[in-house]
Enzyme design. Structure first.
Site, short mmCIF file in Angstrom:
data_model
loop_
_atom_site.label_atom_id
_atom_site.label_comp_id
_atom_site.label_asym_id
_atom_site.label_seq_id
_atom_site.Cartn_x
_atom_site.Cartn_y
_atom_site.Cartn_z
N LYS A 54 7.88 15.69 8.69
CA LYS A 54 9.08 16.17 7.99
C LYS A 54 9.08 17.69 7.92
O LYS A 54 10.11 18.35 8.13
CB LYS A 54 9.15 15.56 6.59
CG LYS A 54 9.48 14.07 6.64
CD LYS A 54 9.39 13.34 5.32
CE LYS A 54 9.61 11.84 5.60
NZ LYS A 54 9.71 11.00 4.43
N GLN A 98 7.40 11.11 -1.57
CA GLN A 98 6.96 10.18 -0.52
C GLN A 98 6.42 8.89 -1.15
O GLN A 98 5.62 8.94 -2.09
CB GLN A 98 5.88 10.87 0.35
CG GLN A 98 5.49 10.09 1.59
CD GLN A 98 6.58 10.03 2.67
OE1 GLN A 98 7.51 10.83 2.68
NE2 GLN A 98 6.46 9.09 3.57
N ASP A 121 16.80 11.16 -0.14
CA ASP A 121 16.36 9.85 0.33
C ASP A 121 17.46 8.80 0.13
O ASP A 121 17.39 7.72 0.71
CB ASP A 121 15.15 9.38 -0.50
CG ASP A 121 13.83 9.53 0.23
OD1 ASP A 121 13.84 9.46 1.47
OD2 ASP A 121 12.81 9.69 -0.47
N1 L34 Z 1 10.40 8.64 -0.11
N2 L34 Z 1 9.07 7.50 1.39
C1 L34 Z 1 10.20 8.17 1.13
N3 L34 Z 1 11.15 8.39 2.07
C2 L34 Z 1 10.97 7.93 3.34
O1 L34 Z 1 11.93 8.09 4.25
C3 L34 Z 1 9.77 7.26 3.66
N4 L34 Z 1 9.48 6.82 4.93
C4 L34 Z 1 8.80 5.53 5.08
C5 L34 Z 1 7.54 5.59 4.20
N5 L34 Z 1 7.76 6.25 2.91
C6 L34 Z 1 8.85 7.03 2.64
C7 L34 Z 1 9.19 7.61 6.00
O2 L34 Z 1 9.37 8.81 6.01
C8 L34 Z 1 8.49 5.50 6.56
N6 L34 Z 1 8.70 6.88 7.03
C9 L34 Z 1 8.40 7.33 8.33
C10 L34 Z 1 8.77 8.58 8.78
C11 L34 Z 1 8.46 9.02 10.06
C12 L34 Z 1 7.80 8.20 10.92
C13 L34 Z 1 7.44 6.94 10.50
C14 L34 Z 1 7.75 6.51 9.21
C15 L34 Z 1 7.46 8.70 12.29
O3 L34 Z 1 7.73 9.82 12.62
N7 L34 Z 1 6.85 7.87 13.14
C16 L34 Z 1 6.44 8.25 14.49
C17 L34 Z 1 4.94 8.05 14.65
C18 L34 Z 1 4.14 8.82 13.66
C19 L34 Z 1 2.64 8.53 13.78
O4 L34 Z 1 2.13 8.53 14.89
O5 L34 Z 1 2.02 8.34 12.73
C20 L34 Z 1 7.16 7.37 15.49
O6 L34 Z 1 7.33 7.80 16.63
O7 L34 Z 1 7.53 6.25 15.12
#
Ligand code: L34
Length: 285
Positions: A54, A98, A121
């Protein structure tokens, strides 16, 4: 048939490119730099990685951000007090705590403490209510990212049957609502659903938000369906996989999102979009 893969990472980059333009206009014309404050409690490695994502994405688009790191021992009272301070800080446009939080902190108390006009959010009950009545508001980032992915490929939503598997407050419930707002016919399935396959095989659009690796196999999917995989499951070898059995479902679906590089990067992008909206003033749109 082989599905068209919707690459969330590429789409996210494209959208961030135009956001960067919008942010630099805001800075130049109005002297306004959108600012996001993220609070992270404890040291869950996955949460830390998402929060880093983020921050990086904010930097890329010219949005200013800071991260407040709190120990998992922090009291609920202290956390709520910090949120109040951010609510009163005119330089902070967006606040995100988060999730998940440690067990001694009640998530619902945290969510209702965030000023709805800074709730990037889209989790505050007021913003959920606005979404349900079809008003413009901050839409929860993952559901908003999913709708944006479908629209990016001109996948028809209106009149189509969408089946959502999962009913969490952050994904399942709101994505169903957004699909309904787009005139889909929506079915919610969940862990207590009987005969899950009977529902999912009738879906034109499947949203898999279950949280179990590779459980959605071809026998759950109708030929030509669009399949969105919201699962992020970490396997023992450290790799990430979705809820959908990608290699086989790809042979049957018309569209499919990968994991990683699917919904995840879009979640982050929609957060930035909401932060810009917050900076402009939600009620003044
Ligand atoms: N308050 N909590 C709050 N807001 C959110 O919007 C989230 N979320 C979920 C968990 N808790 C939260 C996220 O940000 C899930 N989440 C999230 C955000 C980004 C990614 C995955 C979940 C992401 O960028 N995933 C990458 C891989 C990252 C890695 O390798 O660890 C992808 O390509 O899917």
């Amino acid at each position: 048939m082989t599905a068209t893969i919707i690459n969330g990472k590429e789409l996210a980059h494209e959208i961030r490119g135009s956001m960067k333009e919008e942010v630099s206009q805001l800075i130049m014309n109005e002297g306004l730099t959108p600012h996001l404050t993220v609070i992270i409690v404890g040291d869950n490695p996955a949460s830390k990685s998402y929060v880093r994502g983020k921050q990086k994405a904010s930097d890329e688009t010219g949005i200013s951000s800071d991260v407040i790191e709190l120990p998992s021992s922090v009291t609920e009272e202290k956390l709520l007090q910090m949120i109040q301070e951010l609510n009163n800080d005119h330089e902070v446009h967006g606040i995100l705590v988060q999730l998940p939080l440690p067990d001694h902190i009640r998530e619902e108390n945290v969510i209702v403490t965030i000023d709805p006009d800074k709730d990037v959010d889209g989790f505050h009950p007021i913003n959920i209510g606005r979404m349900m009545t079809g008003e413009d508001t901050f839409f929860p980032c993952t559901p908003y990212g999913i709708i944006t992915m479908l629209k990016s490929k001109d996948i028809q939503i209106e009149g189509k049957h969408a089946v959502v598997i999962g009913r969490s407050n952050i994904v399942g419930k709101p994505v169903g609502q957004l699909l309904l707002n787009e005139n889909a016919t929506v079915t919610y399935c969940h862990s207590r659903t009987e005969n899950l396959k009977e529902h999912t095989t009738r879906a034109d659009i499947v949203i898999a938000a279950i949280g179990k690796p590779n459980v959605i196999t071809t026998d759950y999917v109708k030929q030509g369906a669009a399949v969105i995989d919201v699962g992020i499951n970490r396997l023992e070898d450290g790799s990430l996989t979705g809820d959908v059995d990608f290699d086989t479902v790809k042979q049957k679906a018309s569209y499919l999102t990968p994991v990683p590089k699917g919904v995840g990067p879009m979640t982050i992008t929609m957060l930035l979009k909401n932060t810009i909206k917050a900076a402009k003033g939600l009620s003044k749109q």
